[in-house]
Design an enzyme around this catalytic site. Structure first.
Site, PDB file in Angstrom:
ATOM      1  N   GLU A 128     -68.816 -68.302 -67.836  1.00 22.70           N
ATOM      2  CA  GLU A 128     -69.017 -66.563 -67.327  1.00 22.70           C
ATOM      3  C   GLU A 128     -69.429 -66.094 -67.305  1.00 22.70           C
ATOM      4  O   GLU A 128     -69.613 -65.523 -66.427  1.00 22.70           O
ATOM      5  CB  GLU A 128     -67.468 -66.385 -67.571  1.00 22.70           C
ATOM      6  CG  GLU A 128     -65.833 -67.591 -67.538  1.00 22.70           C
ATOM      7  CD  GLU A 128     -66.356 -68.126 -65.585  1.00 22.70           C
ATOM      8  OE1 GLU A 128     -66.674 -68.258 -65.047  1.00 22.70           O
ATOM      9  OE2 GLU A 128     -64.763 -66.890 -65.007  1.00 22.70           O
ATOM     10  N   THR A 180     -68.212 -62.561 -57.967  1.00 19.71           N
ATOM     11  CA  THR A 180     -67.513 -61.117 -59.151  1.00 19.71           C
ATOM     12  C   THR A 180     -68.824 -60.070 -59.452  1.00 19.71           C
ATOM     13  O   THR A 180     -67.919 -59.392 -59.618  1.00 19.71           O
ATOM     14  CB  THR A 180     -66.388 -62.131 -59.823  1.00 19.71           C
ATOM     15  OG1 THR A 180     -66.104 -63.346 -59.705  1.00 19.71           O
ATOM     16  CG2 THR A 180     -66.467 -61.671 -60.822  1.00 19.71           C
TER      17      THR A 180
HETATM   18  P1  ADP Z   1     -65.043 -68.387 -59.006  1.00 24.37           P
HETATM   19  O1  ADP Z   1     -64.281 -66.638 -58.611  1.00 24.37           O
HETATM   20  O2  ADP Z   1     -64.398 -69.132 -57.298  1.00 24.37           O
HETATM   21  O3  ADP Z   1     -65.098 -68.610 -60.016  1.00 24.37           O
HETATM   22  P2  ADP Z   1     -67.494 -66.559 -58.773  1.00 24.37           P
HETATM   23  O4  ADP Z   1     -68.345 -65.582 -57.862  1.00 24.37           O
HETATM   24  O5  ADP Z   1     -66.902 -65.911 -60.724  1.00 24.37           O
HETATM   25  O6  ADP Z   1     -66.679 -67.345 -58.329  1.00 24.37           O
HETATM   26  O7  ADP Z   1     -68.369 -67.905 -60.005  1.00 24.37           O
HETATM   27  C1  ADP Z   1     -69.212 -68.472 -58.709  1.00 24.37           C
HETATM   28  C2  ADP Z   1     -70.232 -68.505 -58.698  1.00 24.37           C
HETATM   29  O8  ADP Z   1     -71.335 -69.070 -60.324  1.00 24.37           O
HETATM   30  C3  ADP Z   1     -71.338 -69.137 -57.983  1.00 24.37           C
HETATM   31  O9  ADP Z   1     -72.544 -68.377 -57.830  1.00 24.37           O
HETATM   32  C4  ADP Z   1     -71.658 -70.450 -57.858  1.00 24.37           C
HETATM   33  O10 ADP Z   1     -73.033 -70.811 -57.941  1.00 24.37           O
HETATM   34  C5  ADP Z   1     -71.911 -70.289 -59.555  1.00 24.37           C
HETATM   35  N1  ADP Z   1     -71.437 -71.368 -60.439  1.00 24.37           N
HETATM   36  C6  ADP Z   1     -72.459 -71.956 -60.600  1.00 24.37           C
HETATM   37  N2  ADP Z   1     -72.275 -73.293 -61.807  1.00 24.37           N
HETATM   38  C7  ADP Z   1     -70.940 -73.236 -61.014  1.00 24.37           C
HETATM   39  C8  ADP Z   1     -69.717 -74.138 -60.915  1.00 24.37           C
HETATM   40  N3  ADP Z   1     -69.727 -76.241 -61.829  1.00 24.37           N
HETATM   41  N4  ADP Z   1     -68.528 -74.203 -60.306  1.00 24.37           N
HETATM   42  C9  ADP Z   1     -68.650 -73.414 -59.674  1.00 24.37           C
HETATM   43  N5  ADP Z   1     -69.430 -72.394 -59.835  1.00 24.37           N
HETATM   44  C10 ADP Z   1     -71.297 -71.856 -60.161  1.00 24.37           C
END
Ligand code: ADP
Length: 305
Positions: A128, A180
């Protein structure tokens, strides 16, 4: 066992009055992930979806979480992960958490469960941090435990599973991306004491409502004077969508995680469907594409399939 396929559910965090500490698991949508042991101590990632996520294990949250996992063991093998992502990244319904949580739960199963759920949340938090720039567990904990979960403290990690009555979620995901990390930058650094009191009394009341199955108390408590007023401006037509959900009979509605998804919870599947129709109508009047999910709040977290 050398291979396992799991499902990892989408999650709604914050739940209006529980910023950074409350979340619940949905049954739909979910990611699928297959993990296989490899001969060498390494991590390899591939994906079978259209999301252009990094396959470099240091950039993909699943790889980062698995590295944290491997670092705590003396395993001679590594893991190969195949991700079939159905939860769109950046949707605000825990896409990154599903990958991090799915990876560590699957690895734990393949290694005869050396870690507790609480330890798995701790390990997955490393993922995260790279997704959102902050260490938080309000998506990870419900993704791993299932149900409604309160993260009382991060250090030391203290996770409380809450009782909850039958509840159905409606989630609308407008196809715009809010990172986020960006949505965190706009938050106030200090808050007036009276707003803090308002929020924490509502969170306590909401939890009491959940435990007692008191839908009216839950409805009165789903309010927020600190985060929603600042973040709602990032979501087109947020106020209209929220008002439409409430008039269709939802118990409450608000921003899912840091958005752009908006969620509502209802006491029955029929009301959740009526809420879906009402909010779809609002977005049909715009040129923004959207997806709507209606799903019970699920008692199961990451599970083998
Ligand atoms: P969400 O709440 O949908 O998880 P976030 O903004 O917290 O959205 O996370 C998405 C970010 O994490 C994006 O920048 C994405 O490229 C990165 N990321 C890296 N690996 C992954 C993964 N396996 N699954 C989803 N997002 C990922």
């Amino acid at each position: 066992m050398d291979e396992i396929t799991i499902s990892a559910p989408a999650t709604v965090s914050n739940v209006v009055c529980g910023f950074d500490c409350l979340g619940f698991a949905l049954s739909e949508p979910f990611d699928r992930m297959t993990l296989r042991k490899t001969d060498r101590r390494e991590i390899r990632i591939s994906h079978q979806d259209d999301h252009d996520l990094p396959v470099d294990p240091e950039k993909n949250v699943a790889g980062v979480a698995l590295k944290a996992f491997l670092d705590r063991t003396n395993a001679k093998h590594g893991f190969e992960i195949e991700i079939m992502k159905r939860i769109k990244p950046g949707s605000g319904i825990g896409s990154s958490a599903a990958s991090a949580a799915g990876a560590v739960v699957a690895a734990n199963r393949l290694m005869s469960e050396p870690f507790s759920n609480r330890e798995l949340v701790e390990l997955a938090m490393a993922g995260e941090v790279i997704a959102s720039g902050s260490r938080h567990a309000d998506n990870l904990a419900p993704c791993i435990y299932g149900g409604f979960v309160l993260v009382r403290s991060l250090d030391p990690l203290d996770i409380i599973e809450l009782d909850f009555p039958p509840l159905f979620a409606t989630v609308i995901h407008p196809q715009i991306e809010i990172r986020t990390s960006e949505a965190r930058k706009i938050l106030p650094v200090t808050v007036p004491l009276k707003d803090a009191v308002y929020n924490w009394s509502n969170l306590a009341a909401f939890v009491a409502g959940l435990q007692n199955g008191d839908y009216d108390l839950m409805a009165r408590s789903m309010v927020d004077k600190i985060i929603e007023p600042v973040r709602s401006g990032m979501i087109p037509r947020f106020d209209v969508v929220k008002a439409a959900a409430l008039s269709a009979g939802a118990i409450g509605a608000g921003i899912s995680g840091s958005g752009p998804s908006v969620f509502a919870i209802s006491a029955s599947a029929q009301t959740a469907e009526a809420v879906a129709a009402a909010i779809e109508k609002v977005y049909s009047e715009t040129d923004i594409q959207f997806i709507v999910y209606v799903s019970p709040i699920s008692a199961s977290g990451v599970s083998p399939i």
